[in-house]
Scaffold this active site. Structure first.
Site, PDB file in Angstrom:
ATOM      1  N   CYS A   2      25.643   4.571  33.593  1.00 32.25           N
ATOM      2  CA  CYS A   2      25.739   3.492  34.568  1.00 32.25           C
ATOM      3  C   CYS A   2      24.546   3.650  35.494  1.00 32.25           C
ATOM      4  CB  CYS A   2      27.054   3.559  35.345  1.00 32.25           C
ATOM      5  SG  CYS A   2      27.262   2.219  36.542  1.00 32.25           S
ATOM      6  N   GLU A 106      23.493  -2.674  31.374  1.00 31.22           N
ATOM      7  CA  GLU A 106      22.951  -1.756  30.383  1.00 31.22           C
ATOM      8  C   GLU A 106      21.817  -2.471  29.661  1.00 31.22           C
ATOM      9  OE1 GLU A 106      23.188   1.236  30.127  1.00 31.22           O
ATOM     10  OE2 GLU A 106      25.148   1.862  30.908  1.00 31.22           O
TER      11      GLU A 106
END
Length: 226
Positions: A2, A106
């Site tokens: 993350c 992402e």
């Protein structure tokens, strides 16, 4: 993994959702491009049986760092080794928190060798309660800085199409256990979310810059855009 997130819920709504007392100073929101070293909102225990909503620097600083950049920037903590790593093991036992996020990003590698960003959110549109650990770090000059890291685990089957890691996402019935309000057993919560919890879409590469801002960053990219 993350490495970037969006946080758009107002602090008063976060405080109500998590039954937490908000601090006076909170990060400026909404922020559609929260980057490492930015402040993030985090829910922690208040030391008296209640909950506190506060701001912390995203980037955990171990106690032995002599300066902010005294070692690697620890924005994530792997669930598999959380209780063993010297940087995180004390926090894993006694300093756990929840970071409320609207979504996170992402990247995948594109045919042109560029990096294509994807915005990931709950399928039901709700808030993501990301598991975190935190630490108060004291600089040699005496300044105290509260810092945190997001706990990650192996991606579920659907998320693996984007990345092999994902943040640990906790549902409301797990919040009290993670925050230490229900005794021991928090380690059992560090698993991948169900395959149907998240959805994602590709977004413009503008978000690749940590200077980018605005709600357009999370909008789906038109099929012919680049």
């Amino acid at each position: 993994m993350c490495g970037r997130m969006a946080v758009t819920m107002p602090p008063d709504a976060m405080a109500q959702l998590f039954a937490a007392a908000p601090d006076n100073v909170m990060p400026q929101l909404p922020n559609y491009n929260v980057c490492p070293t930015n402040d993030v909102p985090i829910v922690t225990g208040d030391g008296q049986g209640g909950r506190r909503l506060r701001a912390m620097r995203w980037g955990f600083i171990p106690r032995w760092y002599k300066k902010l950049n005294g070692g690697p920037l620890l924005i994530n903590a792997r669930a598999e080794t959380l209780a063993e790593k010297p940087a995180f093991r004390d926090a894993a036992r006694t300093r756990r928190g929840l970071v409320p996020a609207t979504g996170f990003y992402e990247w995948t590698k594109a045919a042109d060798e560029g990096r294509d960003p994807w915005y990931i959110e709950r399928t039901d549109g709700g808030v993501l309660a990301l598991a975190a650990v935190w630490q108060d770090w004291q600089a040699p000059e005496g300044e105290v800085l509260s810092t945190c890291a997001i706990v990650t685990t192996c991606a579920n089957a659907s998320m693996q199409a984007i990345h092999h890691r994902m943040p640990v996402i906790l549902e409301p019935d797990a919040w009290a256990l993670w925050l230490g309000e229900q005794g021991k057993g928090a380690a059992t919560l560090m698993t991948a979310a169900p395959d149907d919890l998240l959805q994602w879409h590709r977004v413009d590469r503008a978000v690749n810059s940590n200077r980018a801002s605005g709600s357009a960053l999370i909008q789906p990219l038109a099929s012919d855009a680049r």
